[in-house]
Design an enzyme around this catalytic site. Structure first.
Site, mmCIF file in Angstrom:
data_model
loop_
_atom_site.group_PDB
_atom_site.id
_atom_site.type_symbol
_atom_site.label_atom_id
_atom_site.label_comp_id
_atom_site.label_asym_id
_atom_site.label_seq_id
_atom_site.Cartn_x
_atom_site.Cartn_y
_atom_site.Cartn_z
ATOM 1 C CB SER A 59 -0.871 0.000 1.248
ATOM 2 O OG SER A 59 -0.027 0.050 2.387
ATOM 3 C CG ASP A 96 -3.423 -3.540 -1.638
ATOM 4 O OD1 ASP A 96 -4.403 -3.635 -2.404
ATOM 5 O OD2 ASP A 96 -3.409 -3.973 -0.468
HETATM 6 ZN ZN LIG Z 1 -7.883 -4.253 -0.034
#
Ligand SMILES: [Zn+2]
Length: 326
Positions: A59, A96
């Site tokens: 992320s 992500d």
């Molecule tokens: Zn997710």
């Protein structure tokens, strides 16, 4: 900003061919989140040993935690390590939950082979517009793009929502057509984090909404679908964490049976983050509790890495069906 890096120079592939093979073969590609060296190594070792293609994902906040430049060379390093281990497995590096065009662009420019742009919290048209913008840039660099329709409940890094909104099957065709995405994340009852369902001890977790998934498959046959929030929240690790001083009351995830069913469907990418965290934390807690005199990080992070390798192999071999497909 540093000079641009092509993902092919780092040894990565985009996700398109992986998805095509997974759909044809009735299995799902594992997408494991990582944010440190031991997790990254464990994912690669586990996937090389089970001969599975893999999507390494992080992320925006994980990228910040690791530092973008450091991450690039660390990721490049594991591709070489995989080769030295004798496994020429396809490896993608994926963003992500990208939340802006700028973040997606930065990742593409820094060697990511795949990105997710998550505009799912926006109204449909706005989501489609943002996603299209990312697809246009990604296409020029042959990077694959994942979009999302529907909202998952729970907290995953900066991604947080109180309630879940199931994907509306009647929206998927228009979204895929307008945006040109390569894959679509949907919401069918999973959620982010270690508390996926509100159930009392001993109660069965509610089944995923396979009816919605089937409706989506009918409308976009053969299109790659992504399942987020798909950790099992392995009971063994939750129990270990609680036994050795942790506090994870009523943590519960998606059953392996449900995941097996999803992997056989149009779901061709399954996201797993919580389980890798749990496996490492459980091992570290156990070792530090049992050997309070230990202070060498290798003595607790090493076994945590080994434990994670085992978990990754189990998922590839017994849940997702991706083992032996590389
Ligand atoms: Zn997710």
């Amino acid at each position: 900003m540093a000079t641009q890096t092509r993902y092919t120079d780092l040894g990565f592939v985009n996700a398109r061919e992986m998805f095509r093979k997974a759909i044809d073969g009735g299995y799902a590609i594992p997408a494991y989140n990582f944010n440190n060296m031991e997790q990254l190594e464990a994912i690669i070792i586990g996937c090389v040993e089970s001969r599975s293609p893999v999507i390494l994902q992080c992320s925006g906040s994980a990228i910040k935690y690791m530092n973008q430049t450091f991450l690039k060379y660390m990721a490049m390093g594991v591709v070489q390590m995989a080769k030295e281990l004798g496994g020429n497995i396809p490896i993608a590096l994926h963003l992500d939950h990208g939340d802006s065009f700028d973040l997606a662009k930065t990742c593409i420019d820094q060697g990511f082979s795949s990105v997710m742009i998550d505009g799912s919290h926006h109204p449909f048209e706005e989501n489609a517009k943002l996603t299209r913008q990312v697809v246009t840039y990604a296409r020029s660099r042959d990077v694959s793009v994942e979009g999302e329709l529907g909202v998952l409940a729970g907290i995953e890094d900066k991604v947080a929502s109180e309630v879940s909104h199931y994907t509306r099957p009647e929206e998927v065709e228009a979204f895929v057509e307008k945006t040109g995405v390569d894959s679509l994340a949907i919401s069918i009852g999973t959620s982010h984090g270690a508390y996926k369902f509100k159930v009392k001890p001993g109660e069965e977790t509610p089944p995923l909404r396979f009816d919605i998934l089937e409706e989506i498959e009918k409308r976009i046959p053969g299109f790659p679908i992504v399942l987020h929030g798909a950790s099992t929240v392995v009971p063994k690790y939750v129990e270990m964490i609680n036994r050795f001083g942790g506090k994870l009351d009523n943590a519960v995830g998606v059953s392996e049976e449900q995941l097996r069913r999803a992997a056989h469907s149009a779901v061709c990418k399954v996201n797993i983050d919580s389980d890798t965290r749990l496996a490492m934390t459980a091992t570290v807690r156990k070792i530090l509790a049992e050997k309070p005199e230990e202070f060498d990080p290798r003595k607790y992070l090493g076994p945590a890495r080994d434990e994670l390798v085992g978990m990754i192999k189990h998922k590839n071999e017994s849940v997702l069906g991706s083992a032996g497909k590389a």
